[in-house]
Design an enzyme around this catalytic site. Structure first.
Site, short mmCIF file in Angstrom:
data_model
loop_
_atom_site.label_atom_id
_atom_site.label_comp_id
_atom_site.label_asym_id
_atom_site.label_seq_id
_atom_site.Cartn_x
_atom_site.Cartn_y
_atom_site.Cartn_z
N GLY A 152 -17.68 -16.39 46.47
CA GLY A 152 -18.66 -16.05 45.44
C GLY A 152 -18.74 -17.12 44.37
O GLY A 152 -19.81 -17.39 43.80
N ASP A 179 -20.97 4.15 56.29
CA ASP A 179 -20.90 5.61 56.35
C ASP A 179 -19.75 6.12 57.22
O ASP A 179 -19.31 5.43 58.14
CB ASP A 179 -22.20 6.17 56.95
N GLU A 188 -25.42 -10.05 55.32
CA GLU A 188 -26.67 -10.61 54.79
C GLU A 188 -26.28 -11.82 53.94
O GLU A 188 -25.94 -11.69 52.77
CB GLU A 188 -27.39 -9.57 53.94
#
Length: 196
Positions: free
Chosen positions: A105, A119, A129
Site C-alpha cells: 500500500g 461470505d 482487484e
C-alpha cells in the site's frame, strides 16, 4: 469478534477454515497472508465505447501470466484482476475480510476496490482487484505475498450460505481471476419484481 492467531490455528486444525496451500509462517497475529497466482486478467482495447453492466464482459479481458522471474507490470492508473494461490473455504458462522499488505500500500498498490468481504460458505480462490495509484509502474510476481485475510465470528450461523441455490451466487468455486458477472443480475429471474 476478530479471530486471533491462536483461534485461526484452532479453526484450521478442526477443518472449519480451509486455506490450501498454507504456510504456517503466513499466520500473522490476527490474519493470514495470501499470495498472488500467476494468471491475471487485463482489459484490452476494444471497439466497445463503454462497459454495459447488463452485457457479458468476457470479451473485454484477456488472460496473461506472470512468473517468479518475469513479473506482470501494473502501470499507473491501470486495473487488472488477479487471484490468490490459496483456495479459501469458510463455515456458516465466520466471515473473512481481504486487505492489502501495508508495504505494498505504501507504494500505491490497491488489491481490492470493493470485493474485500468473503461470505460464510465461500469456497474458491479470491479474485483481486489490482490498481496502481502510484506514478511509476509496479512489478507483480507469482507467489509474492499480496494481501491478508482476517476472520470474524457471526452472532449466529448464517441460514443461507454463499453458494446456496436460492442466492444465485456468481463466483462460488472460482479458480482463476473471474471477470464481472453483473449481467446475471439483469436476467428475468433476478429482476426487482422478484425481490419482494
Amino acid at each position: 469478534m476478530v479471530l486471533s492467531d491462536r483461534s485461526i490455528k484452532e479453526e484450521l486444525e478442526r477443518g472449519r477454515i480451509v486455506i490450501d496451500p498454507l504456510d504456517l509462517q503466513c499466520i500473522q497475529p490476527a490474519s493470514v497472508d495470501v499470495h498472488l497466482d500467476f494468471k491475471l486478467l487485463v482489459f484490452r482495447n476494444t471497439l466497445r465505447p463503454y462497459i454495459d453492466v447488463r452485457k457479458n464482459m468476457d470479451d473485454l479481458t484477456e488472460m496473461v501470466e506472470a512468473s517468479e522471474e518475469v513479473p506482470f507490470i501494473l502501470h499507473p492508473g491501470e486495473f487488472a484482476l488477479g487471484s490468490t494461490i490459496e483456495n479459501i473455504e469458510l463455515p456458516a458462522d465466520l466471515v473473512a475480510r481481504l486487505e492489502g499488505k501495508s508495504s505494498l500500500g505504501r507504494i500505491g498498490l490497491v488489491i481490492h476496490s470493493t470485493a474485500g468481504y468473503i461470505d460464510p460458505g465461500w469456497q474458491g480462490r479470491l479474485t483481486l482487484e489490482l490498481s496502481n495509484m502510484a506514478r511509476l509502474p509496479i512489478t507483480l510476481y507469482y507467489k509474492m505475498r499480496i494481501g491478508q485475510i482476517s476472520f470474524e465470528r457471526l452472532t449466529t450461523p448464517a441460514d443461507r450460505l454463499y453458494g446456496s441455490p436460492s442466492l444465485g451466487s456468481k463466483y462460488q468455486g472460482q479458480t482463476d481471476p473471474t471477470a464481472s458477472r453483473s449481467y446475471q443480475d439483469f436476467s428475468p429471474d433476478r429482476s426487482v419484481s422478484n425481490l419482494g
